[in-house]
Design a protein around this motif. Structure first.
Motif, mmCIF file in Angstrom:
data_model
loop_
_atom_site.group_PDB
_atom_site.id
_atom_site.type_symbol
_atom_site.label_atom_id
_atom_site.label_comp_id
_atom_site.label_asym_id
_atom_site.label_seq_id
_atom_site.Cartn_x
_atom_site.Cartn_y
_atom_site.Cartn_z
ATOM 1 N N ASN A 39 37.802 -54.875 -12.418
ATOM 2 C CA ASN A 39 36.909 -53.888 -11.792
ATOM 3 C C ASN A 39 36.216 -54.455 -10.562
ATOM 4 N N ARG A 40 35.983 -55.752 -10.592
ATOM 5 C CA ARG A 40 35.313 -56.400 -9.453
ATOM 6 C C ARG A 40 36.281 -56.564 -8.263
ATOM 7 N N ASP A 67 36.258 -56.467 -16.561
ATOM 8 C CA ASP A 67 35.206 -56.651 -15.545
ATOM 9 C C ASP A 67 35.775 -57.352 -14.312
ATOM 10 N N ASN A 114 31.711 -49.009 -9.638
ATOM 11 C CA ASN A 114 30.899 -50.224 -9.859
ATOM 12 C C ASN A 114 30.960 -51.006 -8.552
ATOM 13 N N ASP A 115 30.234 -52.092 -8.499
ATOM 14 C CA ASP A 115 30.276 -52.883 -7.276
ATOM 15 C C ASP A 115 31.580 -53.681 -7.267
#
Ligand code: FAD
Length: 859
Positions: free
Chosen positions: A506-507, A503, A704-705
């Motif tokens: 990904n951010r 995560d 994703n954001d």
């Protein structure tokens, strides 16, 4: 004195005063400056007060231009005169090489919107009559140079800051800095403690000591510096009377001298070879408004040349000799920004040209503190650009080297010797035995190219192709046709692990994270959608990722990673630095070679392009990526240093049957050129958007954001203004080096609204308020707002970021940025690139000339 402040600036020299002014101007009213004595009690009071815009780094040059522009505004806000004299200045070349250097600098200035001009020695003499022009072959004139009153300028910043609400406390030393668990700083001073959210180290001569208050050893060292002032000279008086002008500033490279008019005489300063550090370990707190004892013997060799070049000076009486200390970082540029590993501890120190750079430093730092981003590309002065290897002794050796070379030419293929070798890999001795010419890569010795046995492994420094050309060509051809091996320890390597690892990445990253056992290439953006990183990431296990990136950006990236780490401890971050080293093998035989070293099936079916494996190579536990920067079939092999010799020996032995060669960094960079691959810090920098950087393939807006996503989506929707492109250049015996202007023929297409992000956005003014640069008339802007230089049908539309000779395809190549509307136009005759001041035909080349379909690396 108040007990709380949003920010405390420590130090009231020109830099601290500028930082305070800019913070207040940016809206932080609750800021204070604490000065141990009076304002200007470090270097600032005895400076020679010269200023100029030229800098080797165009982004730093931009901030210098801002500083010079600022003075008028500062005088208006503060009501305090800065004592400006905008005289203009010349740099004098005494040899053809120095003239090449000036041509290069002049060419660079074209896309920055600088109005420099190449002139003859006689033209220079007409503006500085004390010179004997027969000593020179040419000169470069810059109208935006001059000198000012150092004390007046520092007080102007301070008064302006106070008017905007800032507080200044004098005669009060900061003696200690401690931090509370919530991050609040206790600024302990002689007069009590101030609680502050942020502290800024503007300690100048004491910046090291203020660093040590928080356990930091900043790479900064003070050097003694001398200038002399002559008695009044009749020649000067006569010149002023007959022309109505002040004499200009002059830099004489040969004599390592700068000189200019001061009142009715002359000021002459030197950057002598016998550079002398001052207080190399500790700066005494008792040092005040003092000067050091002059040492004319030390500068005698420079003066000897100076008197020959400027015979008028020899007869002049010396009125005063100033010898004072001021600080430098190892590369001569400032140390600015937040310090990695600390929260809200900022530096603005090692500013060696406070009166050229102080304004830009203040602006960038205040932007950073107030808005979270410096607002410019400040890599050239980012405190994060030095690693742990920049110790006290390293800094001492490098600063002395830098000082003594202040007016020397740095050739594009020149490696500087001081403080080397610093870090070495276990293969260092082997590489030296193999006749490698070694280079410095973020403090690590790295093979650049291999000289033939029996010849001296040494670069002949030059702006033109040199003695490495043929040998790099041989390394490239052998790799492309058979197989080559190179050291790649000089990459950054990180591990990100834990339940929150995926995560987290990904951010931060623009691309999707890979599946286990696979790799991705991914840029990283800041909140403004600008490129701040470019990585290869492997998913090694469910909760473990390996990351490779630019070596020089390690601290820069760690600072960003740490800032965004989740607070819940779900992510562990580790930087390997030299505890993980590597070797890369590349070329059509590399798979057969690897097969001999491992015990698994490495056929494409089982080990695909962009696969990652943890296997033993030559008996050593290793990680293997099936990807290389050569763009060929190839592998990167990573291992602990203890195994590197074992793996290398195995590769060389098994590679014999394929005719393996060693290749160095220069061959690697040549091979990446013919694949149109970008490099970090040249093509990819925080001034470009991801689409401008032609990195479209590596962003997944719908995944994703992630940080910068919104801005990147906007960039895509509106269309990028610029595009990174590759060129084939019809070069003769010199290739591009970076920062050359790209010319386009008018009418090629519409390219109106584009402006260089590091060009001088605003016009520049002289002291009378007259525009001296950046104006339509001076700069060739037309009514449609196109900036840049015009020459007949041709105008400067872009700039080169890097390039060189692509040996396998036998073409001179360049990469650079042009307006997006021009980026698809591959026609002949539309572009020219200026190499050493001479414009050469160039053509955009969209598909990479080597293996355009990428088949070789995939099969
Ligand atoms: C001979 C000479 C000629 C020069 N010529 C030029 C030139 O022509 N052009 C140019 O641009 N530059 C020139 N310079 C360089 C210029 O002087 C510096 O770039 C500039 O002064 C740096 O300013 P600063 O604010 O960083 O540091 P400083 O001027 O050293 O200021 C630091 C301040 O911090 C204060 N301080 C330190 N520790 C503490 C503490 N613990 N608590 C409170 N206060 C503290 C000090 O008292 C001092 O006032 C010259 C320098 C010299 C020596």
């Amino acid at each position: 004195m108040k007990s709380h402040a949003k920010a405390v600036v420590i130090g009231g020299g020109v830099v601290g005063a500028s930082v305070l002014f800019h913070l207040a101007k940016a809206g932080w009213k609750d800021v204070m400056l604490i000065e141990r004595s009076e304002l200007t009690s470090g270097s600032s009071w005895h400076a020679a007060g010269g200023f100029h815009t030229l800098n080797g780094d165009p982004n730093v040059a931009k901030l210098q231009a801002y500083t010079v522009q600022l003075y008028k505004e500062l005088e208006e806000i503060s009501g305090q005169s800065c004592g400006l004299h905008l005289t203009g200045g010349v740099m004098m070349a005494d040899t053809p090489e120095r003239m090449d250097f000036l041509r290069l600098t002049h060419a660079k200035g074209r896309y920055l919107g600088m109005e420099t001009e190449l002139i003859t020695p006689s033209e220079a003499k007409a503006m500085f009559p004390l010179m004997d022009e027969t000593n020179f072959v040419g000169a470069m004139w810059d109208p935006v140079e001059g000198h000012l009153d150092p004390s007046g300028t520092t007080h102007a910043y301070a008064k302006a800051a106070k008017k905007l609400g800032a507080e200044i406390v004098l005669r009060n030393r900061v003696v200690e800095l401690t931090q509370e668990v919530d991050g609040t700083w206790n600024v302990v001073t002689e007069q009590g403690t101030v609680k502050a959210e942020h502290v800024v180290n503007c300690g100048g001569l004491w910046a090291r000591e203020i660093g040590r208050m928080v356990g930091l050893e900043l790479p900064v060292l003070a050097m003694e510096h001398m200038y002399l002032l002559t008695e009044d000279m009749p020649e000067v008086v006569e010149f002023n009377k007959s022309t109505g002008r002040e004499m200009i500033g002059v830099i004489d490279f040969k004599g390592e001298i700068y000189t200019r008019q001061e009142r009715n005489g002359v000021l002459l300063g030197t950057y002598e070879k016998a550079a002398t550090p001052w207080s190399p370990v500790e700066t005494p707190w008792s040092f005040g408004h003092e000067l050091l004892a002059p040492d004319l013997d030390r500068i005698a060799p420079s003066l000897e040349v100076g008197f020959r070049h400027f015979p008028g000076l020899e007869k002049a009486g010396i009125k005063q000799i100033i010898n004072g200390p001021f600080t430098f970082a190892p590369d001569g540029n400032p140390l600015v920004g937040p310090v990695q590993g600390l929260t809200n501890y900022w530096t603005a120190c090692a500013v060696m040209a406070g009166f050229s750079q102080g304004g830009g430093v203040g602006l960038a730092l205040s932007n950073w503190m107030v808005h979270g981003d410096p607002g410019f590309d400040v890599w050239g002065m980012d405190v994060a650009r030095f690693g742990e290897w920049a110790t006290l002794r390293y800094t001492n050796a490098k600063v002395r080297e830098n000082y003594s070379r202040r007016f020397s030419i740095r050739f594009p293929n020149e490696e500087l010797p001081a403080a080397r070798p610093a870090q070495t890999t276990p293969l260092y001795d082997t590489m030296v035995t193999n006749n490698a010419v070694m280079g410095d890569s973020w403090g690590l010795e790295t093979p650049l190219w291999f000289a033939p046995k029996g010849t001296e492994p040494k670069d002949i420094v030059s702006f033109h192709r040199s003695n490495d050309f043929e040998h790099i060509g041989n390394e490239v051809r052998a790799t492309r046709e058979r197989v080559g091996v190179t050291e790649i320890a000089n990459f950054a390597k990180y591990e990100v692990a834990g339940p929150g690892a995926e995560d987290f990445l990904n951010r931060l990253m623009t691309n999707r994270m890979p599946k286990t056992g696979r790799l991705v290439l991914t840029p990283m953006l800041n909140e403004f959608g600008r490129l701040i990183g470019d990585f290869t990431i492997a998913k090694a296990a469910e909760e473990r990722f390996m990351i490779w990136g630019s070596s020089a950006a390690q601290k820069y990236h760690m600072r960003w990673f740490e800032r965004h780490l989740p607070k819940d401890g779900s992510v562990r971050l580790h930087r390997f630095d030299q505890t993980l080293v590597g070797l890369s093998i590349a070329g059509p035989c590399s798979r057969d070679l690897l097969a001999k070293l491992v015990d698994i099936d490495v056929s494409t079916k089982n080990f695909r392009f962009m696969d990652f494996r943890e296997i033993a190579v030559g008996g050593a536990p290793s990680m293997v990526n099936r990807v290389t920067y050569t763009g060929d079939l190839g592998y990167e092999i990573w291992m602990a240093p203890a195994y590197q010799r074992l793996v290398y020996a195995a590769i060389k032995q098994a590679g014999q049957e394929f005719g393996i060669v060693d290749f160095g960094m220069r061959a690697l960079l040549s091979m990446r050129l013919e694949k149109n691959f970008p490099t970090w810090f040249r093509e990819l920098r925080p001034i470009y958007g991801i689409f401008e950087g032609s990195m479209d393939r590596f962003i997944k807006l719908d995944k994703n954001d992630f940080i910068g996503r919104e801005q990147a989506a906007k960039e895509q929707a509106e269309g990028p203004k610029l595009r990174r492109v590759s060129f084939m250049v019809d070069a003769i015996d010199a290739d591009v080096m970076g920062d050359e202007p790209i010319w386009a023929k008018a009418g090629a297409t519409d390219y109106r609204t584009v402006e260089a992000p590091h060009g001088f956005g605003a016009p520049r003014y002289d002291v009378t308020g007259k525009k001296v640069c950046g104006s339509a008339a001076a700069n060739g802007n037309d009514s449609s707002g196109i900036r840049g230089i015009v020459d007949g049908d041709w105008r400067v539309v872009g700039w080169v970021t890097s390039g060189g000779y692509a040996h396998y395809v036998q073409k001179s190549m360049a990469q650079g940025y042009v307006p997006a509307a021009l980026a698809q136009n591959e026609s002949e005759g539309l572009f020219e690139i200026e190499i050493l001041g001479r414009r050469r035909p160039a053509r955009i080349n969209i598909a990479p000339p080597f293996d355009p379909s990428g088949e070789k690396m995939r099969t």
